[in-house]
Design a protein around this motif. Structure first.
Motif, PDB file in Angstrom:
ATOM      1  N   ARG A  51       8.119   5.628   9.899  1.00 33.60           N
ATOM      2  CA  ARG A  51       8.235   5.295  11.430  1.00 33.60           C
ATOM      3  C   ARG A  51       6.901   5.106  12.049  1.00 33.60           C
ATOM      4  O   ARG A  51       6.562   5.480  13.135  1.00 33.60           O
ATOM      5  N   ARG A  53       3.560   3.782  14.023  1.00 25.41           N
ATOM      6  CA  ARG A  53       3.374   3.130  15.366  1.00 25.41           C
ATOM      7  C   ARG A  53       1.809   2.747  15.242  1.00 25.41           C
ATOM      8  O   ARG A  53       1.044   3.569  14.912  1.00 25.41           O
ATOM      9  N   GLN A  65       8.279   0.742   8.843  1.00 25.13           N
ATOM     10  CA  GLN A  65       8.809   0.619  10.130  1.00 25.13           C
ATOM     11  C   GLN A  65       9.984  -0.524  10.198  1.00 25.13           C
ATOM     12  O   GLN A  65       9.899  -1.493   9.569  1.00 25.13           O
ATOM     13  N   GLU A  70       7.927  -2.537  17.086  1.00 29.42           N
ATOM     14  CA  GLU A  70       6.821  -1.726  16.401  1.00 29.42           C
ATOM     15  C   GLU A  70       6.323  -2.319  15.143  1.00 29.42           C
ATOM     16  O   GLU A  70       4.785  -2.273  14.870  1.00 29.42           O
ATOM     17  N   PHE A  71       7.069  -2.735  14.335  1.00 26.74           N
ATOM     18  CA  PHE A  71       6.720  -3.725  13.211  1.00 26.74           C
ATOM     19  C   PHE A  71       5.816  -4.720  13.584  1.00 26.74           C
ATOM     20  O   PHE A  71       4.758  -4.860  12.948  1.00 26.74           O
TER      21      PHE A  71
END
Length: 356
Positions: A51, A53, A65, A70-71
């Motif tokens: 996950r 960031r 991610q 965010e990706f």
């Protein structure tokens, strides 16, 4: 039914810049710890960040991610993010989320991805129950890292021989895509509202016109409940495009729609709606727009959905949306489309239609 697999990039140019990400005190606390105590990662060069960031001070790692916004931010920062990690790592970093089941699953998943002696390091805001999760991790192995800053906690353990791998496997299994006993839909932790059928979406589905036809889109489709209800009962629909930023939700939506007896074509797009959708393509659009950015309420996010939905409609197209009753969407709907009508109002929700 036709389910095209989404490409890595949409076939249209973004209409707007993505919204700025909400700040992450937990990530700042983790990076501060690693700056002060670099030895935790110095001898662990092969790292995984679950996950992940984007941040200018991130250490080198495999950035995992599944959320498109965010990706894309990771891509723009020069990383090569992945949807799924492979192999074993020396360290795993993890940013906790608001979902208990997702956090527990990622504890198991992250630890299973480690080599013996590997470091699992979690950072979480205090208001998400960081102390409680620290206690859970401590039950797996003695804590090696404890650090508090910016109203967040950073805590970690090493994968030693005392860690029960069956316990880890059981935890990781909690994150798998499965059919919910309570809703009947395929879902999994990591999807917003994964464990329930959203009350607002139910109201919107009941309020749509029976003669809904032509080409439509579902913005922020989630695990596909609203799309499922439309394709199940509105037989004049020729095509329905699903737009969803969370890839886990899109996987679930495909599963939930694959066995429906419908002649409609279905397109699924792993896409951040706030950057735009194809202009002038749709006879109608349905949406239950999000109004949280990070952990805070953000009317701007829902308003962006409205503006871009208006651009996606054909000249005579109609937008159907549901929102919490107290949220003042009528003004932005009137501004970008012109005509607004309430189709249903309950103590908690309202369904609005808008057109030019």
């Amino acid at each position: 039914m036709n389910h095209p697999h989404p490409g890595s990039d949409p076939a249209w140019d973004p209409a707007e810049e993505p919204l700025a990400p909400a700040p992450s005190p937990a990530l700042e606390a983790m990076l501060l710890l690693l700056e002060r105590e670099p030895e935790w990662l110095a001898e662990r060069p092969h790292r995984l960040f679950l996950r992940a960031r984007a941040h200018p001070d991130l250490p080198q790692a495999v950035m995992q991610q599944t959320h498109r916004a965010e990706f894309d931010r990771l891509l723009a920062s020069g990383f090569k993010p992945v949807l799924r990690e492979e192999g074993l790592f020396d360290a795993c970093l993890y940013l906790g989320t608001p979902q208990r089941e997702e956090n527990l699953a990622n504890f198991g998943r992250g630890l299973l991805a480690l080599r013996p002696g590997g470091l699992f390091l979690c950072a979480m805001p205090n208001d998400l129950g960081a102390a409680r999760y620290e206690k859970i991790l401590r039950q797996l192995a003695p804590l090696q890292v404890q650090f508090s800053k910016y109203h967040a906690r950073v805590f970690g353990i090493l994968l030693g021989p005392e860690v029960d791998r069956q316990v880890l496997a059981d935890l990781a299994a909690r994150g798998e895509l499965r059919r919910s006993e309570s809703t009947g839909f395929f879902t999994c932790p990591g999807i917003f509202g994964w464990e329930k059928i959203d009350e607002g979406s139910q109201l919107l589905a009941r309020s749509l016109p029976e003669d809904l036809a032509g080409c439509g889109a579902d913005l922020g489709a989630g695990y596909g409940y609203l799309a499922h209800q439309i394709l199940l009962s509105r037989k004049l629909v020729a095509r329905l495009d699903l737009f969803e930023a969370e890839e886990l939700a899109l996987q679930a939506a495909r599963k939930n729609l694959q066995d429906l007896e419908s002649s409609a074509a279905v397109g699924s797009h792993w896409h951040d709606v706030t950057t735009g959708i194809p202009p002038g393509q749709y006879d109608w659009i349905v949406m239950n727009p999000p109004f949280h950015q990070g952990h805070k309420r953000s009317l701007e996010l829902g308003q962006r959905f409205v503006r871009l939905a208006a651009q996606g409609l054909r000249r005579d197209g109609v937008l159907y949306m549901v929102a919490n009753r107290h949220l003042p969407y009528e003004a932005i709907l009137g501004k970008v489309l012109g005509k607004v009508r309430a189709l249903a109002v309950t103590p908690g929700f309202k369904v609005l239609s808008a057109w030019r």
